[in-house]
Design an enzyme around this catalytic site. Structure first.
Site, PDB file in Angstrom:
ATOM      1  N   SER A  30     -97.890   0.089 -93.648  1.00  0.00           N
ATOM      2  CA  SER A  30     -96.891   0.084 -94.727  1.00  0.00           C
ATOM      3  C   SER A  30     -97.502   0.706 -95.967  1.00  0.00           C
ATOM      4  CB  SER A  30     -96.476  -1.352 -95.047  1.00  0.00           C
ATOM      5  OG  SER A  30     -95.906  -1.377 -96.351  1.00  0.00           O
ATOM      6  N   HIS A  55     -94.962   3.020 -91.999  1.00  0.00           N
ATOM      7  CA  HIS A  55     -93.854   2.098 -92.269  1.00  0.00           C
ATOM      8  C   HIS A  55     -93.401   2.301 -93.716  1.00  0.00           C
ATOM      9  CE1 HIS A  55     -91.698  -1.775 -91.695  1.00  0.00           C
ATOM     10  NE2 HIS A  55     -92.076  -2.069 -92.931  1.00  0.00           N
ATOM     11  N   ASP A  57     -91.143   1.100 -96.693  1.00  0.00           N
ATOM     12  CA  ASP A  57     -90.401  -0.048 -97.221  1.00  0.00           C
ATOM     13  C   ASP A  57     -89.470   0.396 -98.344  1.00  0.00           C
ATOM     14  OD1 ASP A  57     -91.298  -2.381 -95.753  1.00  0.00           O
ATOM     15  OD2 ASP A  57     -93.279  -1.973 -96.606  1.00  0.00           O
ATOM     16  N   MET A  59     -86.705  -0.587-100.987  1.00  0.00           N
ATOM     17  CA  MET A  59     -86.185  -1.764-101.698  1.00  0.00           C
ATOM     18  C   MET A  59     -85.310  -1.308-102.861  1.00  0.00           C
ATOM     19  SD  MET A  59     -89.555  -4.135-101.806  1.00  0.00           S
ATOM     20  CE  MET A  59     -90.688  -4.265-100.420  1.00  0.00           C
ATOM     21  N   HIS A  88     -87.820   0.803 -93.034  1.00  0.00           N
ATOM     22  CA  HIS A  88     -87.377  -0.588 -93.168  1.00  0.00           C
ATOM     23  C   HIS A  88     -86.497  -0.678 -94.413  1.00  0.00           C
ATOM     24  CE1 HIS A  88     -88.801  -5.038 -93.922  1.00  0.00           C
ATOM     25  NE2 HIS A  88     -87.505  -4.957 -93.660  1.00  0.00           N
ATOM     26  N   MET A  90     -84.527  -2.436 -97.008  1.00  0.00           N
ATOM     27  CA  MET A  90     -84.234  -3.725 -97.651  1.00  0.00           C
ATOM     28  C   MET A  90     -83.276  -3.427 -98.786  1.00  0.00           C
ATOM     29  SD  MET A  90     -88.101  -5.216 -97.490  1.00  0.00           S
ATOM     30  CE  MET A  90     -88.785  -3.586 -97.269  1.00  0.00           C
ATOM     31  N   MET A 159     -89.385 -10.692 -89.835  1.00  0.00           N
ATOM     32  CA  MET A 159     -90.108 -10.833 -91.108  1.00  0.00           C
ATOM     33  C   MET A 159     -90.954 -12.101 -91.046  1.00  0.00           C
ATOM     34  SD  MET A 159     -89.509  -8.215 -92.934  1.00  0.00           S
ATOM     35  CE  MET A 159     -90.467  -8.760 -94.348  1.00  0.00           C
ATOM     36  N   ASP A 199     -93.752  -8.202 -89.651  1.00  0.00           N
ATOM     37  CA  ASP A 199     -93.995  -7.578 -90.952  1.00  0.00           C
ATOM     38  C   ASP A 199     -94.283  -8.635 -92.006  1.00  0.00           C
ATOM     39  OD1 ASP A 199     -94.046  -5.910 -93.124  1.00  0.00           O
ATOM     40  OD2 ASP A 199     -91.946  -5.294 -93.004  1.00  0.00           O
TER      41      ASP A 199
HETATM   42  C1  DX5 Z   1     -92.427  -6.769 -97.408  1.00  0.00           C
HETATM   43  C2  DX5 Z   1     -92.553  -5.459 -96.663  1.00  0.00           C
HETATM   44  C3  DX5 Z   1     -93.804  -5.306 -95.882  1.00  0.00           C
HETATM   45  C4  DX5 Z   1     -95.053  -5.344 -96.680  1.00  0.00           C
HETATM   46  C5  DX5 Z   1     -96.114  -5.997 -95.882  1.00  0.00           C
HETATM   47  O1  DX5 Z   1     -91.130  -6.886 -97.882  1.00  0.00           O
HETATM   48  O2  DX5 Z   1     -91.478  -5.309 -95.773  1.00  0.00           O
HETATM   49  O3  DX5 Z   1     -93.763  -4.123 -95.098  1.00  0.00           O
HETATM   50  O4  DX5 Z   1     -95.523  -4.115 -97.096  1.00  0.00           O
HETATM   51  O5  DX5 Z   1     -97.177  -6.110 -96.712  1.00  0.00           O
HETATM   52  P1  DX5 Z   1     -98.458  -6.944 -96.381  1.00  0.00           P
HETATM   53  O6  DX5 Z   1     -99.086  -6.337 -95.189  1.00  0.00           O
HETATM   54  O7  DX5 Z   1     -99.248  -6.771 -97.613  1.00  0.00           O
HETATM   55  O8  DX5 Z   1     -98.017  -8.358 -96.159  1.00  0.00           O
HETATM   56 ZN    ZN Z   2     -91.548  -3.680 -94.206  1.00  0.00          ZN
END
Ligand code: DX5
Ligand code: ZN
Length: 240
Positions: A30, A55, A57, A59, A88, A90, A159, A199
């Site tokens: 990620s 990956h 993310d 948001m 991913h 969100m 998650m 994740d």
């Molecule tokens: C959280 C993300 C993850 C995050 C994981 O909302 O979806 O992908 O980056 O991070 P770590 O590995 O730091 O828990």
């Molecule tokens: Zn993620």
């Protein structure tokens, strides 16, 4: 053990390896914890360090409080590597921006069950575009909600922390969902073909329980980017 040159391994291959006691887990790095001012270099570095997937993310400050980046950034990152881009989302109502993400030529798009009431339509649109499709579940969402979609999914993202931030602690109870989905898949090999991904909070101390749960793909962010050597960090997760 690294899965050589197969970015999306078919289930039968993973099962064959497991039977030989060779556990294959793809490592999806990620970039949430990468240096956002140098994303290109960071991606090249994690590729050299052995990442299987990147990956992404996404948001929106609404479905989760944090904000990251969107399609224009992915578009610029796409030519940097041929690694599998695992997206991913969100974001609330992903149906509204779906075409923009599809156009970026990512390899998979995962939407949150909790983010929309149009899952069937979204799944079809992603599949029609020739992209792998996934659904993600927040820690408190039970796995039963996936029932109507299971046979259409390429990926299920469990998650293991509340979505929104990197660097949180893994919630151990969430791993029961992984084992459940793994058994369900073994019992229905003709219909269920999804990979199972976790994740959040995957690191040196949690990796052994994550591995035991039967997961196929682990996402890791902060553990890798905080480590001096990305290569060593990935090797630790792969138990090498
Ligand atoms: C959280 C993300 C993850 C995050 C994981 O909302 O979806 O992908 O980056 O991070 P770590 O590995 O730091 O828990
Ligand atoms: Zn993620």
């Amino acid at each position: 053990m690294k899965f050589n040159n197969v970015s999306y391994p078919p289930i039968f291959l993973l099962n064959t390896y497991r039977k030989k006691n060779l556990i294959i887990m793809l490592v999806a790095v990620s970039i949430l914890s990468a240096n956002f001012g140098r994303l290109e270099e960071e991606i090249i570095s994690v590729q050299k360090a052995g990442a299987d997937w990147i990956h992404l993310d996404i948001m929106d400050g609404h479905f989760v409080r944090n904000i990251t980046f969107g399609p224009p950034v992915i578009e610029k990152l796409r030519p940097v590597t041929d690694l599998f881009f695992d997206t991913h989302l969100m974001i609330s109502k992903p149906e509204n921006l779906l075409d923009n993400f599809i156009k970026t030529e990512v390899d998979s798009i995962t939407v949150h069950y909790e983010s929309t009431s149009m899952l069937h339509e979204i799944i079809n649109r992603i599949k029609d575009a020739g992209i792998k499709v996934g659904i993600s579940l927040n820690p408190n969402t039970p796995v039963d909600v996936l029932k109507p979609y299971l046979d259409k999914l390429d990926l299920i993202l469990i998650m293991t922390v509340e979505p929104g931030w990197g660097g949180q602690r893994l919630i151990p109870e969430t791993l029961k969902k992984v084992s459940f989905l793994r058994n369900l898949r073994s019992d229905n090999p003709d219909n269920l073909k999804y990979l199972i991904q976790v994740d959040g909070g995957v690191n040196k101390s949690t990796i052994s329980s994550v591995e035991k749960s039967g997961v196929d793909v682990i996402v890791a962010g902060s553990f890798i980017f905080k480590y001096n050597s990305y290569k060593q960090a990935i090797q630790i997760l792969r138990n090498e």
